[in-house]
Write a protein that holds these residues in place. Structure first.
Motif, PDB file in Angstrom:
ATOM      1  N   THR A 260     -31.315  50.141   4.127  1.00  0.00           N
ATOM      2  CA  THR A 260     -32.375  50.881   3.670  1.00  0.00           C
ATOM      3  C   THR A 260     -33.084  50.165   2.379  1.00  0.00           C
ATOM      4  O   THR A 260     -34.363  50.075   2.643  1.00  0.00           O
TER       5      THR A 260
ATOM      6  N   ARG B 215     -32.104  61.606   9.787  1.00  0.00           N
ATOM      7  CA  ARG B 215     -32.806  61.274   8.710  1.00  0.00           C
ATOM      8  C   ARG B 215     -32.014  61.309   7.705  1.00  0.00           C
ATOM      9  O   ARG B 215     -31.105  62.159   7.400  1.00  0.00           O
TER      10      ARG B 215
ATOM     11  N   VAL C 155     -37.505  52.562   8.276  1.00  0.00           N
ATOM     12  CA  VAL C 155     -38.209  53.181   7.239  1.00  0.00           C
ATOM     13  C   VAL C 155     -39.703  53.047   7.438  1.00  0.00           C
ATOM     14  O   VAL C 155     -40.145  51.885   7.725  1.00  0.00           O
TER      15      VAL C 155
ATOM     16  N   GLU D 172     -35.293  59.787   1.559  1.00  0.00           N
ATOM     17  CA  GLU D 172     -36.888  60.043   1.789  1.00  0.00           C
ATOM     18  C   GLU D 172     -37.306  60.459   0.526  1.00  0.00           C
ATOM     19  O   GLU D 172     -38.480  60.306   0.324  1.00  0.00           O
TER      20      GLU D 172
ATOM     21  N   SER E 220     -40.363  58.741  -1.498  1.00  0.00           N
ATOM     22  CA  SER E 220     -41.538  59.127  -1.517  1.00  0.00           C
ATOM     23  C   SER E 220     -42.123  59.250  -2.889  1.00  0.00           C
ATOM     24  O   SER E 220     -43.244  59.133  -3.170  1.00  0.00           O
TER      25      SER E 220
ATOM     26  N   GLN F  39     -43.550  54.604   5.569  1.00  0.00           N
ATOM     27  CA  GLN F  39     -44.558  55.185   4.531  1.00  0.00           C
ATOM     28  C   GLN F  39     -45.692  55.730   5.129  1.00  0.00           C
ATOM     29  O   GLN F  39     -46.269  54.899   5.603  1.00  0.00           O
TER      30      GLN F  39
ATOM     31  N   SER G 123     -32.287  62.286   4.186  1.00  0.00           N
ATOM     32  CA  SER G 123     -33.237  63.131   3.447  1.00  0.00           C
ATOM     33  C   SER G 123     -33.335  62.551   1.963  1.00  0.00           C
ATOM     34  O   SER G 123     -34.210  62.612   1.484  1.00  0.00           O
TER      35      SER G 123
ATOM     36  N   VAL H  99     -42.324  59.467   2.799  1.00  0.00           N
ATOM     37  CA  VAL H  99     -41.459  58.341   3.514  1.00  0.00           C
ATOM     38  C   VAL H  99     -40.537  59.150   4.587  1.00  0.00           C
ATOM     39  O   VAL H  99     -39.860  60.069   4.001  1.00  0.00           O
ATOM     40  N   ARG H 100     -40.261  58.234   5.583  1.00  0.00           N
ATOM     41  CA  ARG H 100     -39.395  58.857   6.492  1.00  0.00           C
ATOM     42  C   ARG H 100     -38.286  57.617   6.481  1.00  0.00           C
ATOM     43  O   ARG H 100     -38.427  56.627   6.781  1.00  0.00           O
ATOM     44  N   VAL H 101     -36.996  57.908   6.843  1.00  0.00           N
ATOM     45  CA  VAL H 101     -35.851  57.035   6.814  1.00  0.00           C
ATOM     46  C   VAL H 101     -35.141  57.489   7.979  1.00  0.00           C
ATOM     47  O   VAL H 101     -34.467  58.643   7.668  1.00  0.00           O
TER      48      VAL H 101
END
Ligand SMILES: Cc1cc2nc3c(=O)[nH]c(=O)nc-3n(C[C@H](O)[C@H](O)[C@H](O)COP(=O)(O)OP(=O)(O)OC[C@H]3O[C@@H](n4cnc5c(N)ncnc54)[C@H](O)[C@@H]3O)c2cc1C
Ligand code: FES
Ligand code: FES
Lengths: 162, 261
Positions: free
Chosen positions: B253, B207, B186, B212, B216, B188, B209, B193-195
Motif C-alpha cells: 500500500t 477494502r 490504491v 482509506e 483520505s 484517489q 478501510s 481514497v479507496r484501497v
C-alpha cells in the motif's frame, strides 16, 4: 464431430474436430503438424505457442473451434520458402539457443510475436516477453542472445564468429 | 475433458438464450476455464463463446469514465486504456503475453480468483459491473473466493471505471503462477481514497478501510505508519504465511501511494 476449416501457414486446411478438440490437438493429430509441442498441457510452459490472427496464444488453451476461419501460423511456417531456416530459427542455431529443443517451437513463435511489435527489443524486454515460455535446458541466456541477434542487434557476450 | 457442444453466438441476446440451457457455461478467453475443464472440475455440456460478440470487446472513454467491454482481452486493455494508466499497467502485468492475448476482464471477474489482479482494480475504483440484466456496484459484486453476485447464466457485458486523480497497482509476484502473492490497488478520487487488496484474504478481495481513512486525510505513504493489518483470516500456503501476507499489504500500500502521488 464437425469439420473445422482455417488457414495454417498460408494454406486453407480442414479436419474433423469435437467441441473439446484443442487447437494443439487439431494441429498435431488432425493435420499431422507436430512442430507445435505440448509440454505441460496446463497453460504454463509455452511450448505450444502459435499465432492466431497474428497474436501469440497457447494452442493447448484454445479450442480448435475458436480458431475456425482464422489465420494460424506455426513453427513450420517460420522457414523460408526454399525450406532453409528463417532468420529467428537460424539465430537460435547460431547462438546455441536450444539444447533438447522441446521448448524451441514456442520460443521461436513468441520471439516472432515480440519482434513484430518491437523490432529492436532490449534484453529486459525480451526476458519480460518470454515470461510464459519455460526452458528446462538452456538457462535462457542463449535464447536471449539469439533473439538479440535475430533483431540485428549486438549480442551481449557473444563470441565473435569467424 | 468431457465433450460438449460449442456455440458461438453473435449477439448478447443469443448468448443469454443459449446459457439458459442445462449445464451451459460461458467461455471468455478460456485461460481459466479450459484448464479447469481438463481437470474435470467443470464439465459443461454446452460452451457458449462470448468472444465473437460484436460490442463486447473494446475500450471507450466518456467524460470521467472508462468503459471496457466484458470480452475485452487483457492485451487490449494494456494497449488502449491509456486514459486510466494504472489499469492499463495492471492488465499488462497479468500472466504472460499469450495469456493476455486470450484472457478477458469478464472472465477474470466472473471467476473471482482470490489472487487475481482485476478484482482489486474494480473494487479499488468503485467500478460498476454491467451485465445483460443489470448494473452491479463493485462493493456488491465480490462475494468471497470464487464467488460473485452473478446469477446463473448472467453475462458481464462491460465494466465502467470512474477515472481517479491518481492510482497505482502494486503486485508482489508469485513467480510460478504469475498471479499476485498479494496485490494492492490504491485510487484517489475527489471524494476520498479507496484501497483494495487481492491475494491475501481467505474472503477474497477486500477494502482496507483504516488505510482509506488515513489516506483520505493525508495522501502520503507516511500516513500509514501507525497502521497494521491483522493476520487473522489471511491465506497461509507454501508461498507465504498469513503474517507474511498481512505484512505485505502495508508494504505494498505504501509503495502504491508513493507511485501514485
Ligand atoms: C499462466 C497463467 C497466468 C495467469 N496469471 C494471472 C495473473 O497474474 N493475474 C490474474 O488476474 N489472472 C491471471 N491468470 C488468469 C487469466 O487472467 C484468465 O484470463 C482469467 O482469470 C479468466 O478470464 P478468461 O477470459 O480466460 O475466462 P474463462 O477461462 O473463459 O472463464 C472463466 C470463468 O468466467 C466465466 N465467464 C467468462 N466470461 C464471462 C462473462 N463475460 N460474463 C460472465 N461469466 C463469464 C466462465 O463461464 C468461467 O466460469 C493467469 C492464467 C494463466 C493460464
Ligand atoms: S503445452 Fe501449452 S502451455 Fe504448456
Ligand atoms: S532446450 Fe530443452 S527445454 Fe528448452
Amino acid at each position: 464431430m464437425a469439420t473445422i476449416t482455417m488457414t495454417v501457414n498460408g494454406s486453407e486446411v480442414s479436419a474433423e474436430a469435437e467441441g473439446r478438440t484443442l487447437l494443439s490437438q487439431y494441429l498435431r493429430e488432425g493435420l499431422g503438424m507436430t512442430g507445435t509441442h505440448v509440454g505441460c498441457d496446463t497453460s504454463q510452459c509455452g511450448a505450444c505457442v502459435v499465432h492466431v490472427n497474428g497474436q501469440a496464444v497457447k494452442s493447448c488453451t484454445m479450442f480448435a473451434a475458436e480458431a475456425a476461419g482464422a489465420e494460424v501460423t506455426t513453427v513450420e511456417g517460420m522457414a523460408n520458402a526454399d525450406g532453409s531456416l528463417g532468420v529467428i530459427q537460424q539465430a537460435f542455431q547460431d547462438h546455441h539457443g536450444l539444447q533438447c529443443g522441446f521448448c524451441t517451437p514456442g520460443m521461436v513463435m513468441s520471439a516472432a510475436a515480440l519482434l513484430k511489435d518491437n523490432p529492436k527489443p532490449t534484453e529486459a524486454e525480451i526476458r519480460d516477453y518470454l515470461e510464459g515460455n519455460i526452458c528446462r535446458c538452456t538457462g535462457y541466456q542463449n535464447i536471449v542472445r539469439a533473439i538479440m541477434a535475430a533483431s540485428g542487434q549486438e549480442v551481449p557476450g557473444a563470441i565473435a564468429a569467424e | 475433458m468431457h465433450n460438449f457442444d460449442f456455440v458461438s453466438p453473435s449477439t448478447v441476446e443469443e448468448a443469454a438464450a443459449a446459457l439458459q440451457g442445462d449445464e451451459a457455461q460461458a467461455l471468455g478467453g478460456g485461460q481459466t476455464l479450459i484448464p479447469t475443464m481438463k481437470q474435470r472440475l467443470a464439465a459443461p455440456t454446452t460452451l457458449v463463446s462470448l468472444t465473437g460478440i460484436a460490442g463486447m470487446s473494446g475500450v471507450s472513454s466518456d467524460g470521467g469514465a472508462l468503459t471496457i467491454g466484458g470480452a475485452t482481452t487483457h492485451a487490449t486493455v494494456a494497449d488502449q486504456a491509456g486514459a486510466y494508466p494504472a489499469l492499463a499497467a495492471l492488465a499488462g502485468g497479468i500472466g504472460d503475453p499469450a495469456v493476455r492475448n486470450r484472457g478477458t476482464i469478464g472472465g477474470s471477474l466472473a471467476n473471482n480468483d482470490p489472487s487475481a489482479c482485476y478484482p482489486s482494480a474494480v473494487l479499488g475504483s468503485g467500478a460498476t459491473v454491467v451485465t445483460n440484466t443489470r448494473e452491479i456496484a463493485a462493493d456488491d459484486f465480490f462475494d468471497g473466493m470464487f464467488t460473485t453476485a452473478l446469477d446463473e447464466g448472467e453475462i458481464i457485458t462491460a465494466v465502467r471505471f470512474p477515472v481517479p486523480q491518481a492510482a497505482s497497482y502494486q503486485k508482489f509476484l508469485q513467480p510460478a503462477s504469475r498471479f499476485a502473492l498479494t496485490g494492492v490497488f490504491v485510487a484517489q478520487y475527489a471524494d476520498g481514497v479507496r484501497v483494495a487488496v487481492t491475494g491475501a484474504s481467505e474472503g477474497g478481495v477486500f477494502r482496507w478501510s483504516e488505510a482509506e481513512a488515513a489516506l483520505s486525510a493525508d495522501f502520503s505513504a507516511g500516513a500509514l505508519d501507525g497502521l497494521s493489518v491483522s493476520a487473522d483470516g489471511m491465506i497461509g500456503d507454501l508461498h507465504g504465511t498469513p503474517e507474511y501476507r498481512a505484512h505485505l499489504i502495508k508494504v505494498l500500500t505504501k509503495r502504491a501511494v508513493s507511485a501514485a502521488a
